[in-house]
Design a protein around this motif. Structure first.
Motif, PDB file in Angstrom:
ATOM      1  N   SER A 162     -18.396  22.735  34.191  1.00 17.92           N
ATOM      2  CA  SER A 162     -18.020  24.137  34.278  1.00 17.92           C
ATOM      3  C   SER A 162     -18.805  24.942  33.250  1.00 17.92           C
ATOM      4  CB  SER A 162     -16.519  24.287  34.044  1.00 17.92           C
ATOM      5  OG  SER A 162     -16.155  25.639  33.929  1.00 17.92           O
ATOM      6  N   PRO A 163     -19.148  26.202  33.565  1.00 19.10           N
ATOM      7  CA  PRO A 163     -19.922  26.990  32.592  1.00 19.10           C
ATOM      8  C   PRO A 163     -19.164  27.308  31.324  1.00 19.10           C
ATOM      9  CG  PRO A 163     -19.253  28.337  34.459  1.00 19.10           C
ATOM     10  CD  PRO A 163     -18.928  26.924  34.817  1.00 19.10           C
ATOM     11  N   SER A 164     -17.846  27.314  31.383  1.00 19.81           N
ATOM     12  CA  SER A 164     -17.049  27.637  30.202  1.00 19.81           C
ATOM     13  C   SER A 164     -16.174  26.438  29.856  1.00 19.81           C
ATOM     14  CB  SER A 164     -16.177  28.867  30.469  1.00 19.81           C
ATOM     15  OG  SER A 164     -15.395  29.178  29.340  1.00 19.81           O
TER      16      SER A 164
ATOM     17  N   ARG B 286     -26.154  30.756  37.890  1.00 17.44           N
ATOM     18  CA  ARG B 286     -26.856  29.506  37.565  1.00 17.44           C
ATOM     19  C   ARG B 286     -28.352  29.723  37.701  1.00 17.44           C
ATOM     20  NH1 ARG B 286     -25.407  24.766  34.898  1.00 17.44           N
ATOM     21  NH2 ARG B 286     -26.633  22.990  35.664  1.00 17.44           N
TER      22      ARG B 286
ATOM     23  N   VAL C 121     -13.834  26.091  37.067  1.00 14.09           N
ATOM     24  CA  VAL C 121     -14.337  26.969  38.128  1.00 14.09           C
ATOM     25  C   VAL C 121     -13.336  26.974  39.284  1.00 14.09           C
ATOM     26  CG1 VAL C 121     -16.214  27.320  39.781  1.00 14.09           C
ATOM     27  CG2 VAL C 121     -16.723  26.537  37.477  1.00 14.09           C
TER      28      VAL C 121
ATOM     29  N   THR D 277     -14.826  31.561  37.316  1.00 13.45           N
ATOM     30  CA  THR D 277     -13.925  30.661  36.600  1.00 13.45           C
ATOM     31  C   THR D 277     -12.488  31.175  36.672  1.00 13.45           C
ATOM     32  OG1 THR D 277     -14.561  31.815  34.566  1.00 13.45           O
ATOM     33  CG2 THR D 277     -15.687  29.739  35.061  1.00 13.45           C
TER      34      THR D 277
ATOM     35  N   TRP E 109     -26.250  28.015  32.751  1.00 14.28           N
ATOM     36  CA  TRP E 109     -25.381  29.106  33.197  1.00 14.28           C
ATOM     37  C   TRP E 109     -25.668  30.362  32.382  1.00 14.28           C
ATOM     38  CZ3 TRP E 109     -22.780  28.669  37.573  1.00 14.28           C
ATOM     39  CH2 TRP E 109     -22.382  27.395  38.007  1.00 14.28           C
TER      40      TRP E 109
ATOM     41  N   TRP F  52     -23.741  31.215  42.277  1.00 21.79           N
ATOM     42  CA  TRP F  52     -22.800  32.054  41.522  1.00 21.79           C
ATOM     43  C   TRP F  52     -21.456  31.332  41.468  1.00 21.79           C
ATOM     44  CZ3 TRP F  52     -23.851  37.192  39.710  1.00 21.79           C
ATOM     45  CH2 TRP F  52     -25.131  37.667  40.027  1.00 21.79           C
TER      46      TRP F  52
ATOM     47  N   TRP G 272     -20.374  33.899  36.743  1.00 26.94           N
ATOM     48  CA  TRP G 272     -21.474  33.158  36.120  1.00 26.94           C
ATOM     49  C   TRP G 272     -22.599  32.996  37.123  1.00 26.94           C
ATOM     50  CZ3 TRP G 272     -21.004  31.604  30.999  1.00 26.94           C
ATOM     51  CH2 TRP G 272     -19.724  31.719  30.445  1.00 26.94           C
TER      52      TRP G 272
ATOM     53  N   SER H 113     -30.584  37.645  39.690  1.00 22.22           N
ATOM     54  CA  SER H 113     -29.248  37.929  39.165  1.00 22.22           C
ATOM     55  C   SER H 113     -28.816  39.367  39.371  1.00 22.22           C
ATOM     56  CB  SER H 113     -29.188  37.598  37.669  1.00 22.22           C
ATOM     57  OG  SER H 113     -30.143  38.360  36.952  1.00 22.22           O
TER      58      SER H 113
END
Length: 1080
Positions: free
Chosen positions: A285-287, A314, A292, A306, A327, A303, A312, A367
């Motif tokens: 997970s990005p965080s 990628r 997610v 979360t 991320w 994309w 987020w 993005s």
């Protein structure tokens, strides 16, 4: 550009579509059920209804969807009946498919579903290979199976004919249910669905990949979806390493899924021959700590959303690297996100449940730049006036406070805004910029749940005499507004007005001017180019809002205006402070940058069979907050129809070497690990200019990642390849390249000399750059024009025969009649070119008489056979001869070198002056020469002297060490053989010993011109004990005269090691005897 559709589902399960050419949401009124999910492509739209069934909406087109069913009638000839349906037991079925392996009678063909219909009855195809057949459509052959012809022959023992029937798909422009008999094998209902993959293959036409997730977390794949079969055939389960809650499939081969615990899965091996892929790879997970909940993929983007509703992006995602590289946090809070055509992005906001469009998404800026809300009305809103009875509510939305019913109070006074009610409830003060948050019915993974409490059904006396209506209310949210103590009618009425009610029994659940609340959006069939002008962001709702504001402004007193101004200023100040605190942890975007350069090259494959493979080559550079730079090299290739990639960090690259290859413009990339394996990464560019551009860019990137700037240091190691390229290595093993090809020698004072091919002496000016480094990293001064001249040689070979004498007709096993020195490569006068495009011919081909071994008057050398020892006089045993042709070419370039005229030199060495001995500053000419006998039977060709060590190389490639060298006895006592197969030796000021060795055993073959370093060199053991090898092969010269960690003094510093190597060479310690070949 034709219009396309954006699909969406509101919180009540109603499906809407928005055309790129329209300005309102169109309700799909034929969808009588409530829907949970939709996934759209340009030709159709799939959905999951609240009854857990799969539905399909196929757009009508001018070309109908038809499918041709066919079967073959087979017969065999016999003497009694002629051709009949009496077949042999080993024959195929009487009615079969084209292969004869499947039984297909006419009566067994059924329609796949009720959405199909037969166009006509079965008929015989009377065409064969584009030509008409005889009546009856029969084709004949000798046997099954064989080659069929339309003409009957005397040996035609079997025949067949084709029967055809067409069926048409009739369910277009309407929602149809996928037949239950096709899904009866499913263990549980579906929870999520996604469609894509139309760019993977063009055969069959309209091929799609449909993925679904069941309530148990299993992943399913719908097989055989294409233009002729839009419904597909069967569901197949795809094993997953966990419980999946959501999945997304892009137009290409990207497939990502979300696990229950919040991690992500990436499907690998998706390709033309395997739409389902082969394996899963986990992505974190990005965080950390926040999983997610939603993921959306496109062609080159991923994309994610979360659990805290953060968005987020990628980076680094493509078909060769489906997992991406990292991320990037984006602005905005969303509940779901979707990627459409051209990687355009759609999302649903967390606060207002509106549909958002990501502006600024282009091929170079995937993005995007900002979120923009899609503010268009629904088709049912066109009949209502923009200035409606809900203008008060609209004004309340603008000012940010909760607006009470008109029966309660007409306006808020200054005192009312700060007074607590009897029930303990504080009337919220208006806050500019924050829209009210109406209570939205929760959309679960199964259906829309109506959550209500008996306490919320109020009696007429409790509600002020107004008949209550059933409401879809969140129980937990309602309880926060209903108080248990006595509060009076006003308190209870205010509580009810703060809860958004949704009457499910009415035709239109929303208010007259209330924007819809969306639950799902799909842009897979919506084509929005970067230059497309949409009419979705300027609707009539703004007119209604403005009229509502004017109506409200007439009732506001000056005292209220002054109080509100003060309140707005305080709230804006607090909001600015709060927003700045929320973004304090964000990295400064201006201090970071990511830069990518891509190209197409060929890569020499690492495994057998070794061959050149077309690949995509990419360099990704990025800079950190502190200004440090680094990068990653990516090589994307395809193996067994599976897309893979290799990566290499720039800070791990040790050297970039142009490879001498006549057929390709090749260079090699080494790392420490690949040096151990003796297997660099070899790449070939299309042109030499492209190769030099990549070498310059990669070399500058390597220097940036190591913080190397400016000219080489005084302690650098200098080396030259067989091609003539100079390479410089700092004592810390960090490198940079110099563009001009000259052998060189140096001392630790920073003096560097070199010799060109034409024996011109050059001295290093202390600058850097020049050549193909111009414009990238080059000093502004100390750069001079350089010229060099070299000769290119080819050989003319002949063999003697008794009839014609010497002729260019050789034996089949002979070398080419025009070849290089080895005879393995054909080199004629016409096809031989200068070493590179930078060199130009300056003379014609002439016979070279200055060949070792001598020649006759015509330049011929004779020998008994190829290859052998050649001599200049013909004898009776000489059956072959050769002569060398030479042609001069010239190079003109720039670099940090200055010519030292006028004496041509063949070799040079530079030593600091010593205070002791016969040669000194006072007596630079010395007193006399001492004759040092060479090793027995050997002729020396090079000598190198260090602090106390003397090494020499003879013409046979043997390396010798001189024993007994002392300041008082500089001539030494005896020679000891150290190793053979040595081309050059260099001894440093600290007695370091480096050599260029031949016939070094690599991972696959023997290498010539390998850089090797002597290990174990100590004051008590100056000759060392073993070898470690470095970069190889293709090296011709090396000098370590300046490689001293301490400044040179009259007494040289103690011995230290500055470089490391990996594996030893085989050695021999027997004096004056040939040892074993250098190996590793």
């Amino acid at each position: 550009m034709p219009s396309s559709l954006l699909w969406a589902v509101d919180v009540y399960g109603r499906v809407y579509s928005l055309s790129t050419a329209g300005q309102q949401w169109e309700h799909c009124r034929d969808a009588h059920l409530e829907f949970k999910r939709v996934t759209a492509v340009q030709q159709c739209c799939w959905s999951i209804a609240c009854d857990h069934n799969i539905y399909l909406y196929v757009h009508a087109s001018e070309v109908p969807i038809r499918y041709q069913e066919e079967t073959y009638e087979n017969q065999r000839w016999n003497p009694v009946d002629g051709f009949s349906d009496r077949l042999l037991p080993s024959d195929r079925w009487q009615w079969s498919d084209i292969t004869g392996l499947k039984h297909q009678p006419l009566g067994d063909f059924q329609l796949p579903s009720e959405n199909w219909e037969w166009e006509a009855d079965w008929y015989i195809d009377e065409n064969f290979g584009g030509e008409p057949t005889e009546k009856g459509g029969w084709t004949y052959a000798i046997d099954f199976p064989a080659t069929y012809t339309k003409d009957k022959k005397w040996n035609s023992c079997v025949r067949r004919r084709r029967w055809i029937r067409y069926r048409r798909y009739k369910a277009q422009d309407t929602w149809v249910k996928i037949p239950s008999e096709q899904t009866e094998s499913l263990p549980d209902p579906f929870n999520d669905i996604t469609c894509g993959g139309w760019e993977i293959t063009e055969e069959p036409r309209g091929c799609l990949a449909l993925w679904a997730v069941s309530l148990q977390g299993k992943v399913w794949f719908r097989c055989d979806i294409n233009h002729h079969n839009p419904e597909g055939s069967v569901w197949e389960e795809v094993p997953v390493p966990g419980e999946v809650v959501q999945i997304s499939c892009g137009p290409g081969d990207l497939v990502w899924a979300v696990l229950w615990e919040g991690h992500l899965l990436v499907r690998e091996g998706v390709g033309r021959d395997c739409l389902k892929g082969s394996s899963w790879v986990t992505v974190e997970s990005p965080s950390p700590g926040v999983g997610v909940v939603h993921v959306a993929v496109g062609v080159n983007v991923v994309w994610a959303v979360t659990k805290d509703h953060k968005v987020w992006f990628r980076r680094g995602v493509n078909s060769h690297n489906p997992c991406g590289s990292g991320w990037i946090g984006m602005v905005g809070e969303m509940v779901m996100i979707n990627v459409g055509l051209s990687d355009q992005v759609w999302a649903i906001g967390f606060e207002d449940r509106a549909v958002y469009f990501r502006q600024g998404v282009t091929a170079s800026e995937l993005s995007g730049k900002a979120w923009k809300v899609v503010s268009v009305p629904r088709d049912s809103e066109r009949s209502h006036s923009s200035a409606s009875a809900s203008s008060l509510q609209s004004a309340g939305c603008f000012f940010g406070g909760e607006v009470r019913l008109q029966s309660q109070a007409s306006m808020l006074s200054d005192a009312d805004a700060e007074t607590e009610r009897a029930g303990g409830e504080v009337v919220p003060t208006p806050e500019i910029g924050d829209a009210p948050k109406p209570r939205i019915p929760k959309v679960t993974s199964d259906k829309l749940e109506d959550r209500a409490s008996p306490a919320q059904v109020l009696s007429p006396s409790q509600s002020g005499g107004v008949d209550p209506q059933w409401s879809n209310v969140d129980l937990e949210e309602a309880q926060t507004h209903l108080t248990s103590g006595p509060g009076g009618d006003a308190a209870e009425t205010s509580s009810l007005s703060s809860v958004a009610t949704y009457n499910l029994a009415l035709e239109e659940p929303y208010g007259l001017d209330e924007p819809p609340k969306w639950a799902w959006v799909s842009g897979g069939g919506c084509l929005v180019e970067c230059h497309t002008q949409l009419n979705w962001f300027n609707s009539s709702t703004s007119t209604a809002l403005n009229s509502s504001m004017q109506a409200m402004s007439l009732s506001i007193t000056p005292a209220q205006t002054a109080a509100w101004r003060k309140q707005i200023f305080e709230q804006l100040s607090e909001r600015s402070k709060r927003e700045m605190e929320n973004f304090m942890h964000y990295e400064q975007a201006i201090e970071q940058s990511v830069w990518v350069k891509k190209g197409t090259m060929q890569w020499w494959r690492d495994w057998k069979p070794h061959k050149w493979v077309d690949v995509q080559f990419a360099l990704e550079q990025f800079s950190g907050v502190e200004g440090n730079k680094d990068g990653i090299l990516f090589i994307y290739y395809t193996f067994n129809d599976e897309k893979k990639y290799l990566h290499m960090f720039i800070n791990e690259v040790t050297i970039l070497v142009p490879v001498l290859n006549d057929s390709k413009h090749t260079f090699a990339i080494y790392t420490a690990e690949r040096t151990k394996q003796r297997w660099p990464m070899r790449l070939a560019a299309a042109t030499e200019l492209e190769m030099h551009d990549w070498l310059a860019l990669l070399s500058v990137s390597c220097c940036d990642s190591r913080g190397i700037q400016g000219p080489p240091s005084k302690q650098a190691i200098w080396s030259v390849t067989c091609k003539g390229d100079i390479f410089v290595s700092e004592p810390t093993k960090e490198l940079e390249a110099s563009p001009y090809p000259t052998p060189c020698a140096q001392i630790s004072l920073g003096v560097v000399w070199g010799i060109g091919y034409d024996h011109t002496a050059w001295v290093h000016t202390g600058g850097y750059g020049g050549g193909f480094f111009q414009g990238l990293a080059s000093s502004t001064d100390n750069i001079y024009t350089q010229t060099d001249v070299k000769s290119v040689y080819i050989y003319e070979n002949q063999r003697w025969n008794p009839v014609t004498g010497y002729t260019n007709r050789g034996l089949p096993t002979d070398r080419y009649m025009w070849s290089n020195a080895s005879g393995l490569k054909e080199c004629t006068k016409n096809n031989t070119k200068p070493p590179s495009p930078n060199w130009t011919w300056v003379s014609d081909w002439t016979i070279d008489y200055a060949v070792p071994g001598g020649t006759d008057r015509e330049g011929w050398q004779y020998a008994a056979d190829f290859p052998a020892s050649y001599h200049g006089n013909k004898t009776l045993k000489d059956f072959v001869r050769r002569r060398r042709w030479a042609r001069k070419c010239k190079l003109t370039t720039t670099g940090p070198w200055q010519e030292v005229p006028p004496i041509p030199l063949s070799d040079i060495t530079i030593l600091p002056l010593r205070a002791k001995g016969s040669v000194s500053a006072q007596n630079p000419a010395g007193d006399c020469w001492y004759h040092i006998p060479s090793p027995t039977g050997q002729k020396l060709k090079q000598v190198s002297v260090g602090r106390t060590s003397v090494y020499t190389v003879d013409e046979n490639g043997n390396l010798w060490y001189r024993h007994g060298v002392t300041p008082s006895y500089p001539q030494g006592s005896s020679w000891e053989h150290i190793s053979n197969n040595v081309r050059k030796v260099s001894v440093g000021p600290l007695d370091q010993v480096w050599v260029i060795a031949d016939k070094v055993q690599g991972s696959h073959s023997l290498s010539c011109g390998t850089v090797c370093r002597r290990l174990g060199v100590l004051p008590m053991e100056p000759k060392g004990h073993s070898w470690d090898y470095g970069i190889g092969g293709g090296w011709d010269h090396i000098t370590v005269r300046g490689n001293a960690m301490e400044a040179p003094r009259i007494v040289m510093p103690s011995l230290t090691d500055n470089q490391t190597a990996t594996r030893p060479l085989q050695t021999s310690n027997q004096p004056e005897m040939n040892g074993n070949p250098v190996g590793c």
